[in-house]
Design an enzyme around this catalytic site. Sequence first.
Site, PDB file in Angstrom:
ATOM      1  N   ASP A   6       0.867  -1.184   0.000  1.00  0.00           N
ATOM      2  CA  ASP A   6       0.000   0.000   0.000  1.00  0.00           C
ATOM      3  C   ASP A   6       0.899   1.228   0.000  1.00  0.00           C
ATOM      4  O   ASP A   6       2.099   1.137   0.270  1.00  0.00           O
ATOM      5  CB  ASP A   6      -0.897  -0.008   1.247  1.00  0.00           C
ATOM      6  CG  ASP A   6      -1.797   1.223   1.311  1.00  0.00           C
ATOM      7  OD1 ASP A   6      -2.360   1.605   0.277  1.00  0.00           O
ATOM      8  OD2 ASP A   6      -1.913   1.830   2.397  1.00  0.00           O
ATOM      9  N   SER A   7       0.275   2.377  -0.256  1.00  0.00           N
ATOM     10  CA  SER A   7       1.029   3.623  -0.209  1.00  0.00           C
ATOM     11  C   SER A   7       1.447   3.971   1.219  1.00  0.00           C
ATOM     12  O   SER A   7       2.286   4.838   1.413  1.00  0.00           O
ATOM     13  CB  SER A   7       0.157   4.745  -0.760  1.00  0.00           C
ATOM     14  OG  SER A   7      -1.055   4.800  -0.028  1.00  0.00           O
ATOM     15  N   TYR A  38      -0.361   8.428  -2.426  1.00  0.00           N
ATOM     16  CA  TYR A  38      -0.375   8.176  -3.863  1.00  0.00           C
ATOM     17  C   TYR A  38      -1.578   8.885  -4.521  1.00  0.00           C
ATOM     18  O   TYR A  38      -1.576   9.102  -5.728  1.00  0.00           O
ATOM     19  CB  TYR A  38      -0.520   6.670  -4.149  1.00  0.00           C
ATOM     20  CG  TYR A  38       0.721   5.829  -3.925  1.00  0.00           C
ATOM     21  CD1 TYR A  38       1.871   6.347  -3.334  1.00  0.00           C
ATOM     22  CD2 TYR A  38       0.727   4.490  -4.316  1.00  0.00           C
ATOM     23  CE1 TYR A  38       2.985   5.545  -3.132  1.00  0.00           C
ATOM     24  CE2 TYR A  38       1.847   3.688  -4.127  1.00  0.00           C
ATOM     25  CZ  TYR A  38       2.971   4.214  -3.527  1.00  0.00           C
ATOM     26  OH  TYR A  38       4.063   3.408  -3.341  1.00  0.00           O
ATOM     27  N   GLY A  39      -2.584   9.154  -3.692  1.00  0.00           N
ATOM     28  CA  GLY A  39      -3.887   9.612  -4.200  1.00  0.00           C
ATOM     29  C   GLY A  39      -3.864  10.906  -4.975  1.00  0.00           C
ATOM     30  O   GLY A  39      -4.793  11.206  -5.704  1.00  0.00           O
ATOM     31  N   ASN A  70      -6.141   1.330  -3.277  1.00  0.00           N
ATOM     32  CA  ASN A  70      -7.115   1.568  -4.354  1.00  0.00           C
ATOM     33  C   ASN A  70      -6.521   2.407  -5.470  1.00  0.00           C
ATOM     34  O   ASN A  70      -6.810   2.189  -6.648  1.00  0.00           O
ATOM     35  CB  ASN A  70      -8.345   2.296  -3.803  1.00  0.00           C
ATOM     36  CG  ASN A  70      -9.358   1.354  -3.224  1.00  0.00           C
ATOM     37  OD1 ASN A  70     -10.356   1.045  -3.841  1.00  0.00           O
ATOM     38  ND2 ASN A  70      -9.083   0.867  -2.022  1.00  0.00           N
ATOM     39  N   THR A  71      -5.693   3.377  -5.097  1.00  0.00           N
ATOM     40  CA  THR A  71      -5.103   4.249  -6.112  1.00  0.00           C
ATOM     41  C   THR A  71      -4.191   3.431  -7.026  1.00  0.00           C
ATOM     42  O   THR A  71      -4.282   3.509  -8.251  1.00  0.00           O
ATOM     43  CB  THR A  71      -4.325   5.398  -5.440  1.00  0.00           C
ATOM     44  OG1 THR A  71      -5.209   6.088  -4.564  1.00  0.00           O
ATOM     45  CG2 THR A  71      -3.753   6.349  -6.458  1.00  0.00           C
ATOM     46  N   GLU A 148      -5.386   9.308   9.353  1.00  0.00           N
ATOM     47  CA  GLU A 148      -3.991   9.201   9.802  1.00  0.00           C
ATOM     48  C   GLU A 148      -3.745   9.996  11.080  1.00  0.00           C
ATOM     49  O   GLU A 148      -2.856   9.679  11.858  1.00  0.00           O
ATOM     50  CB  GLU A 148      -3.048   9.595   8.658  1.00  0.00           C
ATOM     51  CG  GLU A 148      -3.011   8.432   7.673  1.00  0.00           C
ATOM     52  CD  GLU A 148      -2.205   8.660   6.427  1.00  0.00           C
ATOM     53  OE1 GLU A 148      -1.652   9.748   6.245  1.00  0.00           O
ATOM     54  OE2 GLU A 148      -2.147   7.708   5.618  1.00  0.00           O
ATOM     55  N   CYS A 180     -11.155   3.198  -0.933  1.00  0.00           N
ATOM     56  CA  CYS A 180      -9.875   3.682  -0.393  1.00  0.00           C
ATOM     57  C   CYS A 180      -9.552   2.873   0.854  1.00  0.00           C
ATOM     58  O   CYS A 180     -10.453   2.545   1.643  1.00  0.00           O
ATOM     59  CB  CYS A 180      -9.981   5.169  -0.045  1.00  0.00           C
ATOM     60  SG  CYS A 180      -8.511   5.824   0.761  1.00  0.00           S
ATOM     61  N   THR A 181      -8.266   2.566   1.015  1.00  0.00           N
ATOM     62  CA  THR A 181      -7.830   1.748   2.155  1.00  0.00           C
ATOM     63  C   THR A 181      -8.262   2.310   3.509  1.00  0.00           C
ATOM     64  O   THR A 181      -8.502   1.556   4.454  1.00  0.00           O
ATOM     65  CB  THR A 181      -6.287   1.702   2.186  1.00  0.00           C
ATOM     66  OG1 THR A 181      -5.785   3.025   1.969  1.00  0.00           O
ATOM     67  CG2 THR A 181      -5.747   0.754   1.160  1.00  0.00           C
ATOM     68  N   HIS A 182      -8.329   3.627   3.601  1.00  0.00           N
ATOM     69  CA  HIS A 182      -8.563   4.246   4.912  1.00  0.00           C
ATOM     70  C   HIS A 182     -10.037   4.281   5.329  1.00  0.00           C
ATOM     71  O   HIS A 182     -10.342   4.402   6.500  1.00  0.00           O
ATOM     72  CB  HIS A 182      -8.040   5.686   4.902  1.00  0.00           C
ATOM     73  CG  HIS A 182      -6.555   5.797   4.846  1.00  0.00           C
ATOM     74  ND1 HIS A 182      -5.805   5.206   3.854  1.00  0.00           N
ATOM     75  CD2 HIS A 182      -5.669   6.442   5.652  1.00  0.00           C
ATOM     76  CE1 HIS A 182      -4.523   5.476   4.050  1.00  0.00           C
ATOM     77  NE2 HIS A 182      -4.416   6.225   5.137  1.00  0.00           N
TER      78      HIS A 182
HETATM   79  N1  DGL Z   1      -3.924   3.898  -0.106  1.00  0.00           N
HETATM   80  C1  DGL Z   1      -4.599   4.962  -0.812  1.00  0.00           C
HETATM   81  C2  DGL Z   1      -5.837   4.398  -1.502  1.00  0.00           C
HETATM   82  O1  DGL Z   1      -6.373   3.396  -1.126  1.00  0.00           O
HETATM   83  C3  DGL Z   1      -4.981   6.098   0.121  1.00  0.00           C
HETATM   84  C4  DGL Z   1      -3.800   6.899   0.612  1.00  0.00           C
HETATM   85  C5  DGL Z   1      -3.036   7.570  -0.504  1.00  0.00           C
HETATM   86  O2  DGL Z   1      -3.555   8.510  -1.125  1.00  0.00           O
HETATM   87  O3  DGL Z   1      -1.923   7.151  -0.738  1.00  0.00           O
HETATM   88  O4  DGL Z   1      -6.285   4.978  -2.453  1.00  0.00           O
END
Ligand code: DGL
Length: 261
Positions: A6-7, A38-39, A70-71, A148, A180-182
């Site tokens: 993940d990012s 990453y988003g 997800n990104t 976060e 999105c993961t969060h």
């Molecule tokens: N992990 C990213 C996602 O699921 C969220 C955090 C990011 O923007 O890196 O899209």
Amino acid sequence: MIGIFDSGIGGLTVVRAVMDRLPGYDIVYFGDIARTPYGNKSPETVIEYSRQNTDFLIRQGAKIIVMACNTASSVATEALKESCSLPIFEVITPAVTHALSVTRKSIIGVIGTRATIESGIYEKKIKNKNPGASVFSAPCPLLVPLVEEGWLKRPETRMIVKKYLHPLKTRQIDTLILGCTHYPLLKPIIAHKIGRRVTVIDSSTTIADDIRSFLDASPDIDATLTKNSTAVFYVSDITKQFQKTAAAVIRQPIHLKTIRL
Ligand code: DGL
């Protein structure tokens, strides 16, 4: 080993779901904290990072790769499948399949980072499978930093969630994908604000179910995965706040090892 990247630490929601649904499987995780988020990066950059993350996981012994992000799933899946011969899992398809199986009116909402929503991938995949479906998407860029910061129950977070969901609510969606993961960490607030009649799809659990089904149907690949109940967590940077949030996400004490790619 199951390699998951993940990012940052949001992908630990996927690790949690994999641990719950595939108990015993060894996991190696990489969270790219040094380069998160990453988003709001370009697809080219996310593809480059995803390739590096995958190579790292393979060097650690991963035999399948899970893009928890997800990104990354939105923009890097094709490129990664071209360059890597291992099975690659992304979070979008299982969430779409699940959403289409539960929607009553085929009016589906999607929330995610800017990059995910701008990629249009959820809409494309939903319409591919059901051209009659209506899809309404909303980028929610403030939700990642709120999670976060650990602001999971604050009134400010409730207010922002309400504002982001308002346009989807007026479209009368009956299903909402958390792209999105969060966002699974905000599921109680999101579910409350979007209303009881809307089914909320958590892509961390749908991908874990997808991996489970794949391994059940592919015993030869399943046999390559070790099962000693170990989980190793690598990150490209660490701060106290990230350490704290990571433990909250995975709901257990966690030791993060720092590695530079
Ligand atoms: N992990 C990213 C996602 O699921 C969220 C955090 C990011 O923007 O890196 O899209």
